[in-house]
Design an enzyme around this catalytic site. Sequence first.
Site, PDB file in Angstrom:
ATOM      1  N   LYS A   1     -14.117  -5.910   9.291  1.00 49.04           N
ATOM      2  CA  LYS A   1     -14.518  -4.866   8.424  1.00 49.04           C
ATOM      3  C   LYS A   1     -16.051  -4.499   8.810  1.00 49.04           C
ATOM      4  O   LYS A   1     -16.336  -3.229   8.923  1.00 49.04           O
ATOM      5  CB  LYS A   1     -14.388  -5.261   6.948  1.00 49.04           C
ATOM      6  CG  LYS A   1     -12.984  -5.373   6.302  1.00 49.04           C
ATOM      7  CD  LYS A   1     -12.862  -6.272   5.052  1.00 49.04           C
ATOM      8  CE  LYS A   1     -11.410  -6.050   4.729  1.00 49.04           C
ATOM      9  NZ  LYS A   1     -11.144  -7.200   3.613  1.00 49.04           N
ATOM     10  N   ILE A  49     -12.929   0.911  -2.489  1.00 44.14           N
ATOM     11  CA  ILE A  49     -14.429   1.345  -2.951  1.00 44.14           C
ATOM     12  C   ILE A  49     -14.803   2.193  -1.691  1.00 44.14           C
ATOM     13  O   ILE A  49     -14.520   2.351  -0.411  1.00 44.14           O
ATOM     14  CB  ILE A  49     -15.344   0.082  -2.475  1.00 44.14           C
ATOM     15  CG1 ILE A  49     -14.983  -1.051  -3.229  1.00 44.14           C
ATOM     16  CG2 ILE A  49     -16.744   0.421  -2.926  1.00 44.14           C
ATOM     17  CD1 ILE A  49     -15.472  -2.380  -3.143  1.00 44.14           C
ATOM     18  N   VAL A  77       0.714  -1.226  -0.019  1.00 42.46           N
ATOM     19  CA  VAL A  77       0.031   0.126   0.035  1.00 42.46           C
ATOM     20  C   VAL A  77       1.017   1.208  -0.021  1.00 42.46           C
ATOM     21  O   VAL A  77       0.566   2.216  -0.716  1.00 42.46           O
ATOM     22  CB  VAL A  77      -0.734  -0.090   1.325  1.00 42.46           C
ATOM     23  CG1 VAL A  77      -1.744   1.233   1.081  1.00 42.46           C
ATOM     24  CG2 VAL A  77      -1.971  -1.363   1.340  1.00 42.46           C
TER      25      VAL A  77
END
Length: 432
Positions: free
Chosen positions: A205, A136, A14
Site C-alpha cells: 500500500k 477511505i 468486494v
Amino acid sequence: MKEVKIGLLGFGTVGTGVYELLRKNINLIEEKVGLRPVIKKILVKNLNKKRNVIIDPHLFTNDINEILQDPEISIICELIGGIEPAKDYILKAFEKGKEVVTANKAVLALCGKEIWENCTKRKRFLGFEASVGGGIPVIKTLKEALIGNEINSIIGIVNGTTNYILTRMLENNLNFKEALKEAQAKGYAEADPSLDIKGIDSAHKISILASLAFGIYIPASEVYTEGIEEIELMDLRFAKDLGYIVKLLAFAKKRKDKIEIRVHPTLISENHVLTSIRLNYNAFYITGDFIGDVLIYGLGAGKEPTASAVVSDIIDAIEYFYFGKRPFIRYPLTKNNHLIKLRPIEEVEFKYYFRFSAIDKPGVLSKISGILGKYNISIASVIQIGRQKRKGSVPIVMLTHETKEKNVNKALQEINKLDVVTSPTKKFRILD
Ligand code: HSE
C-alpha cells in the site's frame, strides 16, 4: 436514461459489495451522474457455486472473452486479486479499449510500472482507489485535493489486521496468537495472514501511495519492511508506561532529493492523533507544503467500504469514457526520476526503545552502556523492571536520543554477544 455496461471480474467479498451497492443506490447514482452503471457480466470460476445474494445466474460466465470481446462493456472491474490472471486481464482490457477499475494492491505494487505504461500508451483510465485504505478516499485526496502541494510525507496505519491485533493485545491482555485468531475470524486478514503480520500488505500500500505522491514508481520490493510477529505484550505495556503506543506504521517521506519508504512497528507518543486509530481502522497522516497536516481516517477493508471505493472509480471511468474528462495524474510524473534516490534505512536517524534481557548483577549496565557509547549512542533514560529471583533475567528498558540505524545495529550485535545478555535485544523506533 443511458446505461453504461460494466464487467466484473471476480465475485468474492468486494464483487458482491459492488453488486449490492449498485442495486441499492442505483437511482441516487443515476441522479448524480446522469448515466446508469449496469453490471452486464460477472466472471467467476465456478458457475454452480452457492452464493448468499439474490442475483440473476445469467449474469455469470466463466469465460473471460465473453467480457473482453463484448463491445458494449466499456468498464472492467478487476476484483480477483493477486498477480495472475489479474494482470493479464487488466492489460487485455486496455488492449480492447476498456477502462479499468481495480482493487488489487499486489498487482499495482509489484507490476505497476508495466500496467501504468500500458494504460498511458493506450490512453485508458485506471482507477485504483480500493487498492489502498478500502473505503477511505486517500488516492483521490493525493490525486485531486492535494494536487497543488508538494507532498512531504505520508504516515499511515494501513493494515487493519495488525492494528486490530496490537490494540487487542494491549487493551485486553491478549497474546499475539489469540489476537490474530480474532482478526481472522472477523475477516480482516488476507487469505494468507502472513501478508498482514509480516508487513507485506502495508508495503504494497505505501508503495502505491509513494508512487502517487512523489511521481516515481517505487516497487514494494524497495520498501524496508518489518512486521509485528516478534512483538510481545510486555513491550506494548512498557511502552505504554513510558507514554507511548506501538503501531505498525508505513512511511513515505521526501527529504531533499531522497525518499524514505518503510514499514515497521513504531512507538508513538500518546499525544499523537494516530494513537486514537484503534482496532481495524486505518488512517493516513499526510503533510503537504501548503496544506500542512491532513488526517483521513476510516475502514480500510470490508465489503461495503471497499465497494464504495470501487463505485467511485466506476463513476470516474464513466466521466473519462463518456465525458472525456482527463485523469489528473499520469505516470510517470517526474521528468527527473533518475535524480530521486531512496535513502536506505541504515542512514536514517531515530530515537529508539531497547529492551535488553540481562542477568541482574552489578556491572551489567556499564557493559551495555560502554558499547552504546562506543557507537555514539546517547541514552535518554533507562529503567530496570523488577528484580531477578532465581535463574533467568530481567528486562532493562532504555530510550535513546537520535542516532543512526547503522550504529544501532552494530551496537546491538555486540551487546547481544555479551555473556550477561540472555536473549536478543528488542528494538523499536520512536516517531518523533
Ligand atoms: N488484510 C487487509 C487489512 C485488508 O487487514 O487491512 C485490506 O487491504
